[in-house]
Scaffold this active site. Structure first.
Site, PDB file in Angstrom:
ATOM      1  CD  GLU A  48      60.265  46.211  48.484  1.00 55.85           C
ATOM      2  OE1 GLU A  48      61.362  46.480  47.967  1.00 55.85           O
ATOM      3  OE2 GLU A  48      59.290  47.000  48.467  1.00 55.85           O
ATOM      4  CE  LYS A  53      37.599  53.061  45.330  1.00 58.47           C
ATOM      5  NZ  LYS A  53      37.371  53.664  44.017  1.00 58.47           N
ATOM      6  CD  GLU A  74      36.827  42.338  32.387  1.00 62.96           C
ATOM      7  OE1 GLU A  74      37.688  42.875  33.100  1.00 62.96           O
ATOM      8  OE2 GLU A  74      35.634  42.674  32.395  1.00 62.96           O
ATOM      9  CD1 TRP A 121      39.811  55.136  39.900  1.00 64.58           C
ATOM     10  CD2 TRP A 121      39.462  53.146  38.969  1.00 64.58           C
ATOM     11  NE1 TRP A 121      38.869  54.483  40.660  1.00 64.58           N
ATOM     12  CE2 TRP A 121      38.633  53.257  40.116  1.00 64.58           C
ATOM     13  CE3 TRP A 121      39.412  51.973  38.217  1.00 64.58           C
ATOM     14  CZ2 TRP A 121      37.773  52.246  40.518  1.00 64.58           C
ATOM     15  CZ3 TRP A 121      38.554  50.961  38.619  1.00 64.58           C
ATOM     16  CH2 TRP A 121      37.747  51.092  39.759  1.00 64.58           C
ATOM     17  CG  ASP A 138      32.357  47.908  34.255  1.00 66.67           C
ATOM     18  OD1 ASP A 138      31.144  47.659  34.299  1.00 66.67           O
ATOM     19  OD2 ASP A 138      33.236  47.032  34.235  1.00 66.67           O
ATOM     20  CD  GLU A 150      29.381  47.629  48.214  1.00 68.89           C
ATOM     21  OE1 GLU A 150      29.320  46.977  49.274  1.00 68.89           O
ATOM     22  OE2 GLU A 150      29.026  48.806  48.132  1.00 68.89           O
ATOM     23  CG  HIS A 198      36.380  43.873  47.955  1.00 69.00           C
ATOM     24  ND1 HIS A 198      35.120  44.330  47.652  1.00 69.00           N
ATOM     25  CD2 HIS A 198      37.211  44.455  47.053  1.00 69.00           C
ATOM     26  CE1 HIS A 198      35.187  45.158  46.618  1.00 69.00           C
ATOM     27  NE2 HIS A 198      36.438  45.251  46.242  1.00 69.00           N
TER      28      HIS A 198
END
Length: 764
Positions: A17, A115, A491, A568, A606, A672, A701
């Site tokens: 939500e 991170k 993709e 991940w 990757d 990055e 981002h």
């Protein structure tokens, strides 16, 4: 019965939500007041749920509309100058700091994003410059404490501790952690006094930086912060909370601090119990013992936890012992309730955030029983664990036979890099400063709708495939029109770079609603690595072949590497991670060789998450990096010299592991760089990288669209440390989260900048 608490709770909502409300706010379809109301609704639900499940000490201020560290930076005036002239509204300014701002001629680049320790959560990096005025500038923790109190919940406000906040802050100009420490501590004191006046009895200060390498200088600074923070007149007890690892080397230091409670992680801090037995525990403090894994979704083994808890209780009396998860439950999905398609055996093996609450209270109950091993709760737990071991596919003998001989081996690609480079150059004939993207293109509402319709059986495989192929064809034409040199298929058939492969590999389990916040409004649904991994058939070859048939330019084969898939996913705990890595690497190698056999000249594997699980203490790095490097090299073992292997990594603080990255033996790395203010430049100046590299030239981002001159400036800075013949031009990361108009404008600016640079170097 022991007191039971949580360190923090998921905040996105049972059905995401918060994500949906925030995105509607960004789009202008709901007001700020409506967004704030949704946040209020969610906070009440989370407090109520924890209370219902028997949690006696519930935290507050663990909620955020974007990121807790960002909220804390804003709370204490850690606001860079570029955001000062923005509207004073907290929602506008905090979102601007998180996402960037461009309106009415004012443009401000977003804060950097990194991170959060070894998790897949991202935090916004606080930034302090010489113009920042440190002090208590807001009231969010106080407001939410009072809000909870009005609902009847007497909560424990949670804040990032001052040491961790300062360690994670980026400083510019003359400012430093030392120069702002005094006003920052005064701001903390002021807030804590206000919380005490409002009725708070405990305040939790999170200090996960204490489980990293802490120098003697750092330790002295940490002690000085807490000695200055002590305020006997505040009427509030302080709980210093650590997690994500072992704080054992600092136990004596923690014991001497003017705090009333200490939280320790007994799950990832594997030597914590031994250190506790050696050092004892102060009789005037409360111990919050994290014995339930707050980061993984497997059912707790009550027998082991009770044995650990009894060892702790032999040192700390029950009246001074609090039972908790090892860290915030932010890193877990909400509940197993929606997972109606899973077998009873599989459901019994899993525990999401809601089930972790039940585990905490059940362990506390069992701890108070004289014969816990005969209690129905204990017997039920043992039965679930026994059933989990028998889940079909848990062990695949053929896979075990393939991976067993690989243990202890290293892998090496032949011939050497220079020979391969010449062979690839002759085959590909790329220009100077070749332009490419990382892989994905925007996942529009139309694409998501078609994928959902296909999964629900509303459209046929033929209809779905035709739709995807048309999107691929359009994207290839778009890239050609832009002037990109190495293309991607976009993709569009992939929901997630890990989930897509996991769905086609044996050994993975997927949930209906197992969403976890990654950053801001970005949520991911990590796969569950349930059994041995096997690739029954090719996964990407036909799609790549279709895309390559649409153009004469090279199209990259796009794969996710084994380290990233593992990092991940929710990983199994019954076999070693090294074994899991080799199983995954063998599956990816099969795909690499199949792509090559079809004629694919460039294959990108990757490893976006390579650094993510790098141990927090350097003395543990070697074993992790050796395993990661061997797994990656296994993926391209046996590849021809003229096949170019690429890899991509996020978050470019790699200066200290560039040697390990070099040993991956990839031909090209994209990485990055723009979000981290080109810190990569300094790293490459100190540790030159000898292979082709594509540092990201714009931040995907943020919704901001860079112009040609910005990108050209970035490229010129990069050329100070990178050989022009080895510099690739690309964005920071994949483009799936951005809008099409943003992507198209940014990529055209990127290509134009690269073409101008070629002219400067006399190349066409």
């Amino acid at each position: 019965m022991l007191t039971v608490t949580t360190i923090g709770y998921p905040r996105i909502g049972k059905n995401r939500e918060l994500k949906k409300a925030a995105e509607r706010y960004f789009q202008g379809s709901v007001t700020a007041d409506e967004l704030l109301q949704e946040g209020k609704n969610l906070r009440w639900q989370h407090w109520q749920k924890q209370h219902e499940k028997g949690i006696q000490s519930v935290p507050s201020n663990d909620f955020s509309y974007y990121d807790t560290l960002l909220d804390t930076a804003f709370l204490f005036g850690m606001i860079p100058e570029r955001f000062r002239s923005l509207p004073q509204d907290p929602i506008i300014r905090t979102f601007a700091m998180a996402r960037g701002y461009e309106k009415n001629g004012h443009k401000a680049k977003a804060l950097a994003m990194k991170k959060w320790f070894t998790t897949n959560y991202h935090y916004m990096v606080p930034e302090v410059d010489d113009s920042s005025t440190i002090g208590l500038m807001g009231h969010k923790p106080l407001t939410e404490f009072k809000e909870a109190l009005a609902y009847g919940f007497h909560t424990r406000p949670v804040l990032p501790g001052p040491y961790t906040l300062l360690r994670l802050t980026r400083f510019s100009g003359k400012t430093s952690a030392q120069t702002i420490a005094a006003p920052l501590i005064e701001a903390y004191r002021k807030l804590i006094r206000a919380l005490g006046a409002a009725g708070a009895t405990w305040v939790q200060l999170d200090e996960p930086c204490l489980v990293t390498d802490v120098s003697e200088e750092d330790q002295a600074f940490f002690i000085s912060l807490y000695e200055s923070l002590a305020d006997p007149d505040a009427g509030v007890s302080l709980q210093l909370q650590t997690y994500f690892g072992d704080a054992s080397p600092l136990l004596k230091t923690l014991y001497a601090l003017p705090v009333q409670g200490i939280g320790l992680d007994f799950v990832e801090g594997i030597s914590t119990i031994t250190s506790l037995e050696q050092e004892g525990f102060p009789e005037d403090k409360i111990l919050t013992a994290g014995i339930i894994n707050g980061r993984n979704i497997w059912r707790n083994n009550y027998q082991k936890s009770l044995a650990l808890l009894r060892r702790i209780a032999a040192i700390v009396s029950s009246d001074r012992l609090v039972l908790a998860p090892s860290c915030s439950l932010l890193h877990l999905p909400y509940s197993l309730g929606p997972e109606t398609d899973l077998s009873p055996e599989t459901l019994g093996a899993l525990a999401f955030a809601e089930e972790k609450l039940e585990e905490l209270t059940e362990i506390a109950t069992l701890f108070g029983e004289d014969k816990a091993e005969f209690h129905p709760l204990f017997l039920q737990n043992q039965q679930r664990l026994e059933q989990a071991a028998r889940i079909p596919g848990r062990v695949l003998p053929d896979v075990r036979r393939k991976t067993e001989p690989l243990k202890g081996q290293g892998f090496r690609r032949f011939p050497d890099e220079a020979t391969r480079r010449a062979s690839q150059s002759q085959r590909l004939k790329l220009p100077l400063f070749p332009c490419t993207t990382i892989g994905s293109f925007p996942q529009t509402a139309d694409i998501r709708s078609r994928r959902r319709a296909f999964k629900n059986g509303d459209i046929s495989m033929e209809e779905y495939t035709s739709f995807i192929q048309q999107r691929i064809r359009d994207t290839i034409l778009l890239q050609e029109s832009m002037g990109l040199d190495v293309l991607v298929h976009g993709e569009f058939e992939r929901n997630d770079m890990v989930e897509f492969f996991g769905e086609q590999l044996e050994g993975f389990l997927f949930t209906k609603n197992g969403w976890v916040q990654s950053y801001g409004t970005r949520c991911v649904k990590p796969p569950v690595l349930l059994g041995d991994v096997n690739r029954p058939r090719p996964m990407t070859v036909d799609t790549w072949q279709f895309a390559q048939n649409c153009t004469e330019k090279p199209v990259k084969g796009m794969l996710t590497g084994p380290v990233t898939i593992l990092n991940w996913s929710f990983v199994r705990e019954d076999i070693s991670q090294q074994d899991c890595l080799f199983q995954l690497a063998l599956a990816i190698r099969d795909e690499v060789l199949d792509l090559e056999a079809r004629g694919c000249a460039i294959i990108q594997i990757d490893e976006a998450a390579l650094r993510e699980k790098l141990p927090l203490k350097k003395n543990q790095w070697e074993s992790y990096l050796t395993a990661a490097v061997n797994a990656f090299r296994l993926c391209h073992d046996g590849v021809r010299p003229d096949t170019q292997i690429h890899t991509h990594m996020c978050y470019s603080e790699f200066g200290d592991i560039l040697d390990a990255i070099d040993t991956l033996d990839a031909d090209v790395i994209t990485i990055e760089a723009s979000r981290s203010a080109l810190s990569l430049v300094d790293q490459l100046r100190q540790h030159p990288y000898p292979r082709d590299i594509g540092p990201g030239v714009y931040d995907i981002h943020s919704p901001q669209v860079p112009d040609k001159n910005e990108i050209l400036h970035t490229l010129q800075v990069l050329l100070d440390v990178i050989d022009p013949k080895r510099l690739w031009v690309n964005p920071d990361c994949g483009l799936k989260t951005r809008r099409e108009e943003e992507v198209n404008a940014a990529l055209r600016a990127m290509v134009t900048a690269a073409h101008e640079l070629r002219q400067d170097f006399g190349a066409s």
